[in-house]
Design an enzyme around this catalytic site. Structure first.
Site: not given
Length: 372
Positions: A136-137, A191, A216, A243-244, A246, A270
């Protein structure tokens, strides 16, 4: 039946900071812990688990605030307070890819606050990353590692402040990378489109961490392990968003099972502004919102995580199947060790408000001591 005083709490488990104790009585004077003693059979626990507050090394926002949007002491305080209400005592605020002036403002804010309780230092994630793995960067703000960032990190480190910096090591000019490593900053690969060979060369040069493993970065194939495969099999520290979303539960299990003995694996949230705050925010002039537990940008891509560190702990135990001590280490002592910090401990002198009280489902409880 063991009799208890009004200033005593019985805990089924106590995470001392490094080991899990069973059936302990905590004795208080007012709100201050004075003694911990084992208790015998026949008692009823007031609390299933007592733990020190958690530590999170990747926090982009919280409480409605994004650090990039409010790189000030006020913004940091709002983020810290939001995560503290959710059980995380210490955060490493994270500024992502942005104009140099924003990164520098974030650094000044962190420098003015890092000695305060709850602010550990600064995590600079980008802008020195691979465009193909930007997530998302903002692509237009990505640039090669430069002297401006290196001298900023050196100045922060000379002040004694812990710093983590995430970059694509395969794109970093070698002499500048060496200066970052020499500064004592935790240089983390992320990334990145690094190959397995490039990743191992970076680890040999002092890159000692990997940011949000699996995300990333190129995914593994039978003939191209890439940064991901090299990281799993190397003794570097690896952060994981648990979190299941990512990373699937099975892939988390595989990665943790395959890591070398003694390798440091830790959970990160994150977290974005929605954690402890409203369900949408603006980043890079676009709205990002929570949809079915996912943070989605206008392109429909994942844009950070909507989870806190206590949620990671529950997931590691309930979905990944880790033992309670292993999961607790990933959200307490291990992230602190990566920054060279001692573990938070439950010991005499600690205030009752500094303790995390959890039920059998690892959900937070009101401090039991306040009811006695």
């Amino acid at each position: 039946m063991t009799r208890r005083s009004p200033d005593q709490i019985i805990a089924r488990y106590v995470w001392s900071g490094e080991s899990l104790l069973q059936w302990q009585a905590l004795h208080f004077e007012g709100s201050v812990l004075r003694q911990i003693t084992p208790v015998g059979p026949g008692v009823t626990a007031d609390v299933h688990l007592l733990s020190p507050g958690l530590t999170d090394l990747q926090v982009n926002g919280g409480g409605g605030v994004m650090f990039n949007s409010d790189p000030t002491p006020r913004g940091l305080s709002a983020m810290r307070d939001a995560h503290r209400r959710l059980g995380t005592a210490d955060i490493l605020p994270t500024v992502i890819t942005d104009h140099p002036e924003i990164t520098e403002a974030a650094a000044e804010a962190a420098l003015s606050c890092w000695s305060e309780s709850g602010i550990l230092g600064l995590h600079i994630e980008g802008p020195h990353i691979a465009r193909a793995r930007k997530g998302t960067h903002e692509e237009g703000l990505i640039r090669p590692l430069d002297l401006r960032t290196v001298t900023l990190v050196e100045r922060l480190r000379q002040a004694g402040m812990p710093v983590m910096i995430t970059l694509a090591p395969e794109l970093a000019e070698a002499s500048l990378l060496r200066r970052l490593v020499a500064s004592g900053a935790v240089v983390s690969a992320g990334h990145s489109g690094a190959t397995e060979l490039e990743a191992r060369q970076a680890f040999a040069q002092g890159v000692r961490c990997v940011t949000h493993l699996f995300n990333a970065m190129d995914q593994m194939s039978s003939r191209a392990p890439g940064l991901l495969g090299a990281a799993i099999l190397s003794p570097v520290a690896c952060g994981l968003i648990c979190d299941g979303i990512h990373v699937s539960w099975d892939m988390l299990r595989i990665a943790l099972a395959a890591r070398p003995k003694g390798a440091l694996s830790f959970a990160v949230s994150d977290a974005m502004a929605t954690v402890g705050g409203p369900e949408s925010f603006t980043l890079y002039d676009q709205q990002i919102a929570v949809h079915d537990g996912r943070l989605i940008n206008r392109e429909g891509a994942l844009a950070g995580a909507h989870i806190d560190q206590l949620g990671n702990l529950r997931n590691l135990v309930h979905h990944v199947g880790l033992s309670l001590p292993a999961a607790l280490a990933m959200v307490t002592s291990t992230p602190r060790a990566i920054l060279g910090l001692p573990a938070r401990r439950i010991s005499p002198g600690l205030k009752s408000t500094d303790l995390l009280y959890l039920d059998k489902g690892l959900m937070p409880l009101q401090p039991v001591h306040s009811a006695h």
